[in-house]
Design a protein around this motif. Structure first.
Motif, PDB file in Angstrom:
ATOM      1  N   CYS A  22       0.857  -1.176   0.000  1.00 31.21           N
ATOM      2  CA  CYS A  22       0.000   0.000   0.000  1.00 31.21           C
ATOM      3  C   CYS A  22       0.892   1.224   0.000  1.00 31.21           C
ATOM      4  CB  CYS A  22      -0.920   0.001   1.221  1.00 31.21           C
ATOM      5  SG  CYS A  22      -1.943   1.483   1.373  1.00 31.21           S
ATOM      6  N   TRP A  36      -4.895  -2.889   7.207  1.00 35.37           N
ATOM      7  CA  TRP A  36      -5.463  -3.720   6.163  1.00 35.37           C
ATOM      8  C   TRP A  36      -6.768  -4.318   6.658  1.00 35.37           C
ATOM      9  CZ3 TRP A  36      -3.623  -3.956   1.294  1.00 35.37           C
ATOM     10  CH2 TRP A  36      -2.311  -3.531   1.067  1.00 35.37           C
ATOM     11  N   TYR A  37      -7.769  -4.241   5.809  1.00 32.72           N
ATOM     12  CA  TYR A  37      -9.073  -4.820   6.072  1.00 32.72           C
ATOM     13  C   TYR A  37      -9.439  -5.714   4.898  1.00 32.72           C
ATOM     14  CZ  TYR A  37      -9.504  -1.273   9.730  1.00 32.72           C
ATOM     15  OH  TYR A  37      -9.304  -0.494  10.835  1.00 32.72           O
ATOM     16  N   ARG A  45     -16.996  -6.723   6.594  1.00 37.98           N
ATOM     17  CA  ARG A  45     -15.614  -6.296   6.529  1.00 37.98           C
ATOM     18  C   ARG A  45     -14.957  -6.499   7.883  1.00 37.98           C
ATOM     19  NH1 ARG A  45     -14.955  -0.078   5.713  1.00 37.98           N
ATOM     20  NH2 ARG A  45     -15.514  -0.213   7.935  1.00 37.98           N
ATOM     21  N   THR A  50      -3.285  -3.699  11.751  1.00 37.24           N
ATOM     22  CA  THR A  50      -3.114  -2.254  11.814  1.00 37.24           C
ATOM     23  C   THR A  50      -1.738  -1.918  12.357  1.00 37.24           C
ATOM     24  OG1 THR A  50      -4.083  -2.073  14.034  1.00 37.24           O
ATOM     25  CG2 THR A  50      -5.574  -1.818  12.152  1.00 37.24           C
ATOM     26  N   TYR A  94      -8.336  -4.302   1.496  1.00 34.17           N
ATOM     27  CA  TYR A  94      -8.312  -2.854   1.367  1.00 34.17           C
ATOM     28  C   TYR A  94      -7.308  -2.248   2.328  1.00 34.17           C
ATOM     29  CZ  TYR A  94     -12.792  -3.433  -1.052  1.00 34.17           C
ATOM     30  OH  TYR A  94     -13.787  -3.806  -1.921  1.00 34.17           O
ATOM     31  N   CYS A  95      -6.541  -1.326   1.828  1.00 37.04           N
ATOM     32  CA  CYS A  95      -5.657  -0.540   2.667  1.00 37.04           C
ATOM     33  C   CYS A  95      -6.430   0.645   3.234  1.00 37.04           C
ATOM     34  CB  CYS A  95      -4.458  -0.045   1.860  1.00 37.04           C
ATOM     35  SG  CYS A  95      -3.237   0.880   2.817  1.00 37.04           S
ATOM     36  N   ASN A  96      -6.146   0.984   4.468  1.00 36.35           N
ATOM     37  CA  ASN A  96      -6.835   2.067   5.153  1.00 36.35           C
ATOM     38  C   ASN A  96      -5.834   3.000   5.807  1.00 36.35           C
ATOM     39  OD1 ASN A  96      -7.678   2.794   8.239  1.00 36.35           O
ATOM     40  ND2 ASN A  96      -9.392   3.184   6.841  1.00 36.35           N
ATOM     41  N   ASN A  98      -6.013   6.320   8.593  1.00 35.23           N
ATOM     42  CA  ASN A  98      -6.766   7.221   9.445  1.00 35.23           C
ATOM     43  C   ASN A  98      -6.039   8.553   9.485  1.00 35.23           C
ATOM     44  OD1 ASN A  98      -7.214   8.216  12.616  1.00 35.23           O
ATOM     45  ND2 ASN A  98      -9.053   7.511  11.563  1.00 35.23           N
ATOM     46  N   ASP A 108     -11.251   8.586   7.437  1.00 38.43           N
ATOM     47  CA  ASP A 108     -10.562   7.434   6.881  1.00 38.43           C
ATOM     48  C   ASP A 108     -10.477   7.527   5.367  1.00 38.43           C
ATOM     49  OD1 ASP A 108     -12.100   5.777   9.461  1.00 38.43           O
ATOM     50  OD2 ASP A 108      -9.938   5.551   9.129  1.00 38.43           O
ATOM     51  N   TRP A 110      -9.487   5.091   1.980  1.00 34.07           N
ATOM     52  CA  TRP A 110      -9.399   3.692   1.585  1.00 34.07           C
ATOM     53  C   TRP A 110      -8.775   3.543   0.212  1.00 34.07           C
ATOM     54  CZ3 TRP A 110     -10.836  -0.142   4.937  1.00 34.07           C
ATOM     55  CH2 TRP A 110     -11.598   0.255   6.051  1.00 34.07           C
TER      56      TRP A 110
END
Length: 120
Positions: A22, A36-37, A45, A50, A94-96, A98, A108, A110
């Protein structure tokens, strides 16, 4: 606004390995946390892993001992190393990030998602 670009998904057999990347458009140290989710069909989800600005990591129980989250600050990139993959790991990952632009403001961001398929 920070942008996230994911890569590394694909197809592998059970027991195989993949590394997701990412890449952020700004210093990842400017972000409160990244993670990562994953989202599988018919399931909610869920958080996979993290990492905070300070470097503290957290992994879901289902992936402990198999997955590792890490980062390369110079490259503004967070990685998810996935080993001993199982069919139940199949999902869109998915990369996240914050983001906290102000003391009481946060949101957030994404990535677009990358598909991981574990199948024989």
């Amino acid at each position: 606004q920070v942008q996230l670009v994911e890569s590394g998904g694909g197809l592998t057999q059970p027991g195989g390995s993949l590394r997701l990347s990412c890449a952020a458009s700004e210093s990842i140290l400017s972000l409160n946390a990244m993670g990562w989710y994953r989202h599988a069909p018919g399931k909610e989800r869920e958080m996979v892993a993290t990492i905070t600005r300070a470097g503290s990591t957290n992994l879901a129980d289902s992936v402990k001992g198999r997955f590792t989250i890490s980062r390369d600050n110079a490259k503004n990139t967070v990685y998810l190393q996935m080993n001993s993959l199982k069919p139940e790991d199949t999902a869109v990952y998915y990369c996240n990030a914050n983001v906290q632009p102000g003391w009481s403001r946060y949101y957030d961001v994404w990535g677009q998602g990358t598909l991981v398929t574990v199948s024989s």
